[in-house]
Design an enzyme around this catalytic site. Structure first.
Site, mmCIF file in Angstrom:
data_model
loop_
_atom_site.group_PDB
_atom_site.id
_atom_site.type_symbol
_atom_site.label_atom_id
_atom_site.label_comp_id
_atom_site.label_asym_id
_atom_site.label_seq_id
_atom_site.Cartn_x
_atom_site.Cartn_y
_atom_site.Cartn_z
ATOM 1 N N ASP A 21 18.686 -9.951 -26.172
ATOM 2 C CA ASP A 21 19.333 -9.059 -25.214
ATOM 3 C C ASP A 21 19.669 -7.742 -25.895
ATOM 4 O OD1 ASP A 21 20.866 -7.846 -23.258
ATOM 5 O OD2 ASP A 21 22.651 -9.050 -23.698
ATOM 6 N N ASN A 23 21.016 -4.947 -24.210
ATOM 7 C CA ASN A 23 22.034 -4.105 -23.562
ATOM 8 C C ASN A 23 23.363 -4.804 -23.302
ATOM 9 O OD1 ASN A 23 21.361 -5.783 -21.470
ATOM 10 N ND2 ASN A 23 20.427 -4.201 -20.176
ATOM 11 N N ASP A 25 24.154 -7.462 -21.485
ATOM 12 C CA ASP A 25 24.459 -8.099 -20.199
ATOM 13 C C ASP A 25 24.267 -9.612 -20.253
ATOM 14 O OD1 ASP A 25 21.719 -8.371 -20.235
ATOM 15 O OD2 ASP A 25 21.357 -7.381 -18.311
ATOM 16 N N ASP A 29 15.732 -9.240 -22.573
ATOM 17 C CA ASP A 29 15.025 -8.192 -21.841
ATOM 18 C C ASP A 29 13.854 -7.644 -22.651
ATOM 19 O OD1 ASP A 29 16.293 -6.387 -23.735
ATOM 20 O OD2 ASP A 29 18.065 -6.426 -22.443
ATOM 21 N N ASP A 98 2.021 -14.086 -17.871
ATOM 22 C CA ASP A 98 2.029 -15.358 -17.152
ATOM 23 C C ASP A 98 1.597 -15.077 -15.718
ATOM 24 O OD1 ASP A 98 2.589 -18.048 -16.413
ATOM 25 O OD2 ASP A 98 4.187 -18.111 -17.907
ATOM 26 N N ASP A 199 -0.353 -20.277 -14.676
ATOM 27 C CA ASP A 199 0.576 -21.348 -14.357
ATOM 28 C C ASP A 199 -0.009 -22.296 -13.316
ATOM 29 O OD1 ASP A 199 3.410 -22.437 -14.388
ATOM 30 O OD2 ASP A 199 3.209 -21.919 -12.272
ATOM 31 N N GLU A 252 -3.005 -23.656 -17.334
ATOM 32 C CA GLU A 252 -2.139 -24.830 -17.378
ATOM 33 C C GLU A 252 -2.645 -25.830 -16.347
ATOM 34 O OE1 GLU A 252 2.605 -25.858 -17.019
ATOM 35 O OE2 GLU A 252 1.651 -24.679 -15.449
ATOM 36 N N HIS A 328 8.431 -23.690 -22.717
ATOM 37 C CA HIS A 328 9.612 -23.538 -21.868
ATOM 38 C C HIS A 328 9.836 -24.729 -20.939
ATOM 39 C CE1 HIS A 328 6.189 -22.366 -19.489
ATOM 40 N NE2 HIS A 328 6.921 -22.452 -18.388
ATOM 41 N N ASP A 329 8.819 -25.590 -20.792
ATOM 42 C CA ASP A 329 8.928 -26.757 -19.910
ATOM 43 C C ASP A 329 9.093 -28.071 -20.665
ATOM 44 O OD1 ASP A 329 8.799 -25.501 -17.446
ATOM 45 O OD2 ASP A 329 6.614 -25.586 -17.338
#
Length: 553
Positions: A21, A23, A25, A29, A98, A199, A252, A328-329
């Protein structure tokens, strides 16, 4: 044999929300990614795969796209993306996007129009079906639990969603849909993007709803029509991919077999470069089929070897493997396939890396894997954010009463996707150096002990072991192109194999257990070139030891 241009590629996968990150928040990003390109370059990866960065309501963490040509505002602007792309290219790093082409968000303008009536220009952009006796047209289930059909009163019809109800499936039989997707691909390729991870691409080729050759996957979703899928992918290649130089593509495909993958990733370049298969990450499902993947049992070494070997042999000379332990899965690799216990975690992470990176194919490194990041070991349901995990808990505990909450939490701790989505551990400072604000998702509590800053000053760290492996495979044609031979398939502790090319042989030995064993594969006749221990004890193989030899002929 054909030697593909991408044989020396190593891909680093970034889950943007959790990477860095810039910034404050609390959300990762594009500028945060840009700031860490030197880190990726130091590791040695020469491709970066970005999980979706498009505009999205985030019903499924960005895999529900409402605008394919806009950047998700929390990630930055299109100018930020262009700056990232330019900087990456200057550093010799290429960017892979992706591509989510099976479905959109229900907030996409196409779907907003499509659901209004049966006679608007977008009415056939999605898969609609009339009710049958007042109910959904069939009993298909979505991957994320529950029926795969949702009713819309304005059309008096149901729409199909293979995943969440907020992710309506596109109708790939409509040529206008395919043309629109191809235009989206050209938009990003013309900006300078270097490829696509596609995907759930096998889901685009569905059978008819009138039971045309209908069969079902283990989650109750119809099996794809592979003939139709080949047609779609060839068309995509002819109309888009073949028009650009050295575009990296991986599909995938949860339903793929080696024979099918050999078609999709054939070495003549007429479809895709490679396929993500799921067999090894789907090992050790629950014995109770109602629970599917939800389990906390370890993976059997013999079964893991069998699957990896099956794909090595099955695609040799016919197609190309993608090599990965986690993404990520999937839960964190060291926790799933080895151990994250303190005495062994570092050696176990190095062992997994060695085993994977010296196989034939393209290795993928998921953010934090190169540090040996572990599962988070959460123990309460309110600690989870993932739709798949939360829905599964309520289904099997509250609705079906298959197991109690404590047992299901144990399953989530082992298999939930959220294990991979905790923020990247950059340092032992506040919030692991991920953000100066409040992180969008909680950190793994072990970040003070496992983080990039500490590993970069420790030349015996997991990071530098990955760096060594990546450099080795980039310069070694035997690892890039050589054949694969498994040794002693019945061994339930050690995974050993030989890679061979033009009389050059490399022996890889990996102990997947905490036991010391003795194995003689002829290593005494070779030279040790890579190891996760400081010395070599020949035929003695210590806990989670992995070593690589160049064998003398």
């Amino acid at each position: 044999m054909i030697r593909p241009w991408f044989a020396d590629v190593v891909v680093y996968q970034i889950y943007p929300m959790s990477f860095n990150d810039s910034n404050g928040d609390g959300i990762g990003d594009l500028n945060g990614i840009n700031a860490k390109l030197d880190y990726i370059k130091k590791l040695g990866a020469n491709f970066v795969w970005l999980n979706p960065i498009y505009k999205s309501p985030n019903a499924d963490n960005g895999y529900d796209i409402s605008d394919y040509t806009m950047i998700q505002p929390a990630y930055g602007t299109m100018n930020d993306f262009k700056a990232l792309l330019k900087n990456a290219h200057q550093k010799g790093i290429r960017i892979m996007m992706d591509l989510v082409a099976n479905h959109t968000s229900d907030q996409h303008e196409w779907f907003k129009q499509s659901q209004k009536s049966k006679d608007n220009p977008y009415s056939d952009y999605y898969i609609w079906s009339d009710p049958v006796d007042g109910h959904a047209p069939n009993e298909w289930q979505s991957v994320f639990e529950g029926p795969a059909w949702t009713y819309v009163a304005a059309r008096n019809q149901y729409y199909l969603h293979s995943f969440a109800s907020a992710q309506p499936d596109l109708n790939w039989r409509n040529p206008k849909v395919r043309a629109a997707i191809y235009d989206i691909m050209r938009f990003w390729l013309d900006l300078g993007v270097d490829g696509f991870r596609m995907d759930a691409i096998d889901f685009i080729a569905k059978p008819k709803w009138d039971n045309e050759g209908q069969s079902f996957t283990d989650v109750g979703v119809a099996e794809p029509n592979l003939t139709r899928l080949n047609q779609y992918l060839r068309e995509m290649n002819q109309q888009v991919l073949s028009k650009y130089h050295h575009i990296l593509t991986v599909g995938e495909m949860s339903t793929a077999t080696p024979d099918a993958a050999a078609q999709f990733s054939n070495l003549d370049g007429s479809e895709l470069n490679m396929v993500f298969q799921f067999e090894h990450v789907n090992l050790s499902p629950n014995p109770d089929s109602r629970l599917g993947k939800w389990n906390d049992a370890p993976v059997k070494v013999t079964e893991l070897k069998s699957v990896l070997s099956k794909w090595q042999v099955g695609l040799d000379g016919r197609g190309w493997n993608s090599l990965y332990w986690n993404n990520h899965d999937q839960p964190r690799a060291v926790s799933r396939f080895a151990t994250d216990a303190k005495p062994y975690r570092v050696r176990a992470a190095k062992m997994l890396a060695t085993t994977l990176h010296l196989l034939q194919g393209t290795p993928y490194v998921y953010e934090g894997e190169e540090l040996g990041m572990t599962n988070a070991h959460f123990n309460r349901l309110d600690q989870y954010e993932d739709l798949d995990s939360i829905n599964a808990y309520h289904q099997v505990v509250d609705i079906d009463h298959i197991v109690d909450g404590k047992q299901m939490l144990s399953y989530l701790a082992d298999r939930s996707r959220d294990n991979a989505r905790t923020p990247m551990q950059w340092s032992n400072e506040s919030n692991a150096g991920f953000t100066s604000g409040t992180p969008w998702y909680q950190l793994n509590p072990n970040y003070p002990q496992i983080n990039a800053r500490m590993e970069l000053v420790d030349h015996d760290s997991v990071f530098y072991h990955y760096q060594k492996l990546i450099e080795f495979r980039k310069t070694n044609t035997t690892i890039q192109y050589g054949t694969y031979t498994e040794l002693d398939a019945a061994d339930d502790k050690v995974f050993a194999y030989i890679r061979e090319l033009e009389h050059q042989r490399v022996l890889v030995i990996s102990n997947f257990t905490s036991e010391t064993v003795n194995r003689d594969y002829g290593q005494s006749s070779g030279q040790l070139i890579i190891s996760n221990y400081d010395d070599d004890r020949g035929t003695e193989i210590r806990p989670y030891e992995s070593k690589v030899y160049e064998l003398n002929n």
